[in-house]
Each structure stands twice: as structure tokens, then as C-alpha cells.
Scaffold this motif. Structure first.
Motif, PDB file in Angstrom:
ATOM      1  N   SER B  42       0.834  -1.209   0.000  1.00  0.00           N
ATOM      2  CA  SER B  42       0.000   0.000   0.000  1.00  0.00           C
ATOM      3  C   SER B  42       0.864   1.251   0.000  1.00  0.00           C
ATOM      4  O   SER B  42       0.547   2.246  -0.657  1.00  0.00           O
ATOM      5  N   GLU B  84      -6.867   0.604  -0.923  1.00  0.00           N
ATOM      6  CA  GLU B  84      -7.167  -0.489  -0.006  1.00  0.00           C
ATOM      7  C   GLU B  84      -8.417  -0.150   0.804  1.00  0.00           C
ATOM      8  O   GLU B  84      -8.582   0.993   1.249  1.00  0.00           O
ATOM      9  N   ASP B 159      -5.360  -1.777  -5.055  1.00  0.00           N
ATOM     10  CA  ASP B 159      -4.777  -2.216  -3.784  1.00  0.00           C
ATOM     11  C   ASP B 159      -5.673  -3.268  -3.128  1.00  0.00           C
ATOM     12  O   ASP B 159      -6.693  -2.935  -2.535  1.00  0.00           O
ATOM     13  N   GLU B 160      -5.289  -4.512  -3.272  1.00  0.00           N
ATOM     14  CA  GLU B 160      -6.001  -5.647  -2.678  1.00  0.00           C
ATOM     15  C   GLU B 160      -7.507  -5.616  -2.914  1.00  0.00           C
ATOM     16  O   GLU B 160      -8.292  -5.609  -1.968  1.00  0.00           O
TER      17      GLU B 160
HETATM   18 MG   LIG Z   1      -1.927  -2.789   2.230  1.00  0.00          MG
END
Ligand SMILES: [Mg+2]
Ligand SMILES: Nc1ncnc2c1ncn2[C@@H]1O[C@H](COP(=O)(O)OP(=O)(O)O)[C@@H](O)[C@H]1O
Lengths: 304, 234
Positions: B42, B84, B159-160
């Protein structure tokens, strides 16, 4: 009936003015989590810019109002840029102290500029004579002055305009977005600084409108007026639920009604009018104890 | 080269989280950066998006160093971060979230892009008047991707996106990401979920505590011993 109606319109007038001022507190808090303690003094400057417009420049009512709103709005933007922006990452306390300092600066600056003698607007502004209305109108057996009607209607229009901006325009969406999660706002391609400036422009512009209308309704202006009135409007904003513009409107109106109706009917039951403020604030405190986030407030979701 | 990151170092206070990371993403690729929790994924994406300053190193986007730009200006160059946790504005409706992402656009471009988003994610159109808070996790992720498409999807950093979603939903969303990529958006995908990420990506990098330790095509990575042990649980 006529007495009640008279008081009702007085309360509506006073409450509308509190509401106009309360909006600025609530908007700035919404986007910055900052309580702008200079806001009451900004309101005072707005009222004095009315003196400047109407006397110095000899302008009629509407241009005076617009001029004061624009100049005060720009001043609000300037204050944010110069005094608050450098402190955005600093502690809440330093921002609050700075805001108080800005307020004192405005107060004493105005005192130095205009002297301590109270000012008032010229007759053409104190006695509005709007077309189609005349200077008095009879409603429910009470005779209401044209100024009162103008104040209530203008406050309503301004609130409506603001509500439209906040609910329907991209600027309003950005303001609401910042108050929810400021981290993600730049990811939308939106400059936080721009939105914050816009918020100050609107909030302080409305305070100036409140200042001018205050001077129309209660024609004595002095550089200290902002402190007392500002505090009351701030409390109205908190009771309504700070951060929510509907809350500011409702809180302001409530305060107006309590302040007018307590002395109007209190003497019948042996409560003297000196109890006006203690009773008003006592009632507001009770509301806050029952609903700590205010009438429209929701607990803020903590973001990491 | 659409994006090249060179010797990037990033700290929080005096703790360095990213220790000289270099990687590249070419136009049209899907590249993944896999790493465990706390590896610095991140931090790297947020630094590219200018949400966080770098200590040193370079981030070149379309050949230009973007270190002097502000986050909202980077977005205008078509570099969009889907952060994220999705970071949907829960007090705004689905439509308002998309509308806000189009802050800089004129009306015709805005409605064209929102239409495109509704095309990929019909669910969002069904829920256009619902508040962000009332969406399911999967719908929120769709909206987050949708917002990035509205701001302009030249390079999309994710992000994820699989975080907290059922595998079937992840598959659906990744399938859309592939479509989006085929339509011309380059993708840099950060994931802990190496299995899914390597299926989607052309190639990838492995990040461990702020350093890139491995790189290669998705196939190579998926068959490498380290990745199998650390991320694929074999
Ligand atoms: Mg992260
Ligand atoms: N805001 C922060 N302040 C201090 N340290 C942080 C912060 N954010 C992340 N870190 C640290 O930086 C390292 C990398 O974190 P992060 O980039 O979030 O990793 P990842 O996304 O791969 O899980 C971790 O050690 C984490 O504890």
C-alpha cells in the motif's frame, strides 16, 4: 391570537438569523472538523460592510447585501488560506486558538477602524419597502413589518440555495465526501483546497447576509456584536448536529423561538425576562444530554 | 514504459517501510505486486499516487517524473488508484460517487464514462440511488473500480481488491478487470492473494518487507518454490 402571531414572526425572524450564522459553523466543521471561532466576528464584519456599502458607497439594499456577501466570502477564504491551512496537520487545539485569535483581530481591527460608537444602517435599509408588500402586512391579526417578511424570505431562499448546492451539485458532493473520508477525495481528481475554499466562501458569505439582515432587524451594530451572537449560533449548530446544514437551520430556529417565547409568556408565570438566556441554554443543554450528537447528527465514523 | 519506479524509498517518521524498490509496467500489461501483510504494498501505491511523499527515488509516469504533482493532478493524467479498503463515500449514493469521480469532466464525457461503468457492472446501475454504506463488499469494490474508470483509466492501480470478498466474487471482478485491460487500461495489481493475482497478471514481482525479492512471468512465479511456500500454501 395577534400577540401569539406577533411573537411567532419575531421568533421566526430571530431564528432565521441564527440559522444563517449557524450554517457557516456547521459547514466548516463538516469539511475540516474545525470549529471556526472567528465566525461570529466574520458575521460582524459582514454587518459593518453593510455600513460601508449603504453609507460610504450610498448603495441600496440589494447591492449592499451582495457586496457584503462577496467581500466577506473572500475574506473568509483568505482567513482559511493564511491562518488555518498551515495548521491543517497540527493539533485541534492550536487551530482553535488560532481561530479565537483571528476573531480578536477582526474585533479589534474593526474597533480601530470605526471607533466604539454603535453604528446603524440608513433609513432606506432599515425601512425596507419592497414592491407588492408595502411596509406592513397583516397576518393572523398581527401586523408584521416588511423587514421581518424580507428577512424570513431571504433566509429561506439562501438556505434553499445552499441546500441545492450541497445536495445537487458536484461541489456539494465533494463537501459531503470530504466530511466522510478526506483521504479518498484527491483520488477523485478533486483538490481538497478548492473544496475547502468553496466551503469558506459559502459559509462566510451566508454569515455576511446574516449580518446585514441583523442590522436591518436590530439596528445597532458594534464591533463586539459578533462574539455573543456568534456563540449563540454556534450552540444552535451543535444542538442541530454540527456538520449537518439542516441541523443548523433547525437549531437556529429553535433558539430563536425559545429566546422570544420565554420572555413573551414567562412573565405570566412569574419568570422574568432576565431568565431568557439561562432557560434557552438550559433547554439546549437538555437536548444535548439526550442526544449528544445533536438533532441531526450521527456519530462520526472514525477513519484510520 | 508507462510506469517506472526507480529505487523508491519511503518512510513513516523515521521507520523506513520501502527500501529502494524498482519495477516497471509497460503499456497494456497487467502486472502484480504480491506480498504479505505489512510488506509495503500500500505504501508503494500510495506513494505513486502522491498521497504519501517519497524519501528518494523516482516515479516516472509516461516518462515524466510526477514527484512534484499533487495527488489530484496525478489523477487528471489518467493514473487512478483504487485504494485499499475501497474507501467508498458511504454518505453519497452510487451515482454521486461516480459523479464526484467525474468532477473534472464535461457532461457528455461524464455520462459516457458512467454508462461504460454501468455496462461492466449492471449491479451499480440497479443501485444507483442507494447510499454507498448500504452496498455489499463486492458492490463497493465494483464502485471503487467504477470510480477509477470515471476519473480516467489509463493506468489503474488496485490495492487488494480481493480483500474480504468471497472467491466467486473475486473471480467476477477479476474477469471485469481483464475486460477493462483488453479495452486499453494498464493495470498494476497489488495482492496478498497470490493465487488469484497470478492468474490474472502477465507477470509480477514479490515484495518482502520493503524489498523486491523475486520477479518474473506469472507462470514462473506460480511455480517458484518461494511463492508456493509463502503465498500458495503448498
Ligand atoms: Mg496494504
Ligand atoms: N501510517 C503509517 N504509520 C506508520 N507506519 C505505517 C503506516 N502505514 C504503514 N506502516 C508500516 O509500513 C509497513 C508497510 O505497510 P503497508 O504499505 O501498509 O503494507 P501492505 O500494504 O503490504 O500490507 C508496515 O510495517 C506498516 O506497519
Amino acid at each position: 391570537m395577534d400577540f401569539f402571531a406577533q411573537q411567532f414572526f419575531n421568533a421566526l425572524q430571530l431564528g432565521s438569523l441564527y440559522a444563517l450564522i449557524a450554517l457557516g459553523y456547521t459547514m466548516v466543521y463538516g469539511v475540516l472538523l474545525l470549529i471556526n471561532f472567528a465566525h461570529g466576528d466574520i458575521f460582524m464584519v459582514g454587518a459593518f460592510l453593510g455600513v460601508f456599502g449603504s453609507i460610504t458607497l450610498d448603495l441600496p439594499f440589494v447591492p449592499t447585501l451582495i457586496l457584503a456577501m462577496i467581500l466577506t466570502g473572500l475574506m473568509g477564504v483568505g482567513i482559511e488560506r493564511v491562518a488555518y491551512k498551515p495548521l491543517r496537520q497540527a493539533s485541534r487545539l492550536s487551530a482553535v486558538i488560532t481561530a479565537l485569535g483571528v476573531g480578536l483581530l477582526l474585533e479589534n481591527g474593526m474597533l480601530a477602524l470605526t471607533g466604539a460608537d454603535p453604528r446603524s444602517y440608513p433609513d432606506n435599509i432599515k425601512n425596507l419597502n419592497p414592491p407588492l408588500l408595502g411596509d406592513q402586512i397583516d397576518i393572523l391579526g398581527a401586523s408584521i413589518s416588511a423587514e421581518t417578511i424580507v428577512i424570513i424570505v431571504l433566509a429561506l431562499l439562501l438556505f434553499g440555495g445552499l441546500y441545492f448546492i450541497v445536495q445537487r451539485t458536484k461541489w456539494g458532493m465533494a463537501m459531503r465526501a470530504i466530511s466522510y473520508d478526506k483521504f479518498a477525495v484527491p483520488l477523485m481528481g478533486v483538490s481538497q483546497d478548492q473544496i475547502i475554499s468553496m466551503t469558506f466562501l459559502l459559509g462566510t458569505g451566508l454569515a455576511a447576509a446574516g449580518g446585514i439582515l441583523w442590522g436591518v432587524a436590530y439596528p445597532i451594530l458594534n464591533p463586539y456584536m459578533g462574539m455573543r451572537i456568534g456563540w449563540k449560533a454556534f450552540i444552535a449548530a451543535v444542538v442541530g448536529g454540527i456538520g449537518d446544514i439542516r441541523g443548523a437551520a433547525v437549531g437556529g430556529l429553535m433558539l430563536g423561538f425559545i429566546e422570544i417565547f420565554v420572555p413573551a409568556y414567562g412573565k405570566d408565570i412569574g419568570v422574568s425576562s432576565t431568565w431568557r438566556d439561562p432557560i434557552a441554554f438550559g433547554l439546549l443543554l437538555i437536548i444535548l444530554v439526550a442526544r449528544p450528537t445533536g438533532l441531526f447528527g450521527v456519530a462520526r465514523r472514525q477513519k484510520v | 514504459m508507462l510506469l517506472s519506479v526507480r529505487d523508491l524509498r519511503v518512510s513513516y517518521g523515521n521507520i523506513q517501510a520501502v527500501h529502494g524498490v524498482s519495477f516497471e509496467v509497460e503499456e497494456g500489461e497487467i502486472v502484480t505486486l504480491i506480498g504479505a501483510n505489512g510488506a509495503g504494498k500500500s505504501t508503494i501505491l500510495n506513494t505513486i499516487a502522491r498521497l504519501h511523499p517519497a524519501d528518494s527515488g523516482e516515479v516516472l509516469y509516461q516518462g515524466k517524473n510526477i514527484a512534484s504533482l499533487e495527488a489530484h493532478d496525478v489523477v487528471k493524467l489518467g493514473l487512478a488508484l483504487v485504494p485499499e479498503g475501497r474507501r467508498i463515500f458511504g454518505n453519497l449514493t452510487v451515482y454521486e460517487n461516480l459523479r464526484l469521480a467525474g468532477f473534472q469532466l464535461d457532461n457528455s464525457k461524464l455520462s459516457e464514462r458512467i454508462k461504460r461503468v454501468y455496462g461492466y457492472f449492471p449491479r451499480l446501475e440497479e443501485r444507483r440511488s442507494q447510499l454507498g454504506d448500504t452496498l455489499s463488499g463486492g458492490e463497493q469494490q465494483m464502485l471503487a473500480v467504477g470510480r477509477a474508470l470515471v476519473t480516467g483509466g489509463n493506468l489503474m492501480l488496485l490495492d487488494e481488491p480481493s480483500m474480504g470478498l468471497a472467491p466467486i466474487l473475486v473471480q467476477q471482478i477479476f474477469a471485469i478487470l481483464r475486460e477493462i485491460n483488453e479495452a486499453g487500461t494498464t493495470i498494476l495489481l497489488v495482492e496478498q492473494n497470490a493465487h488469484m493475482a497470478l492468474k490474472l497478471a502477465n507477470r509480477g514481482y514479490v515484495l518482502e518487507t520493503g524489498n523486491i525479492t523475486l520477479s518474473g512471468s506469472s507462470d514462473e512465479l506460480a511455480h517458484s518454490e518461494e511463492v508456493q511456500k509463502a503465498y500458495l500454501g503448498r
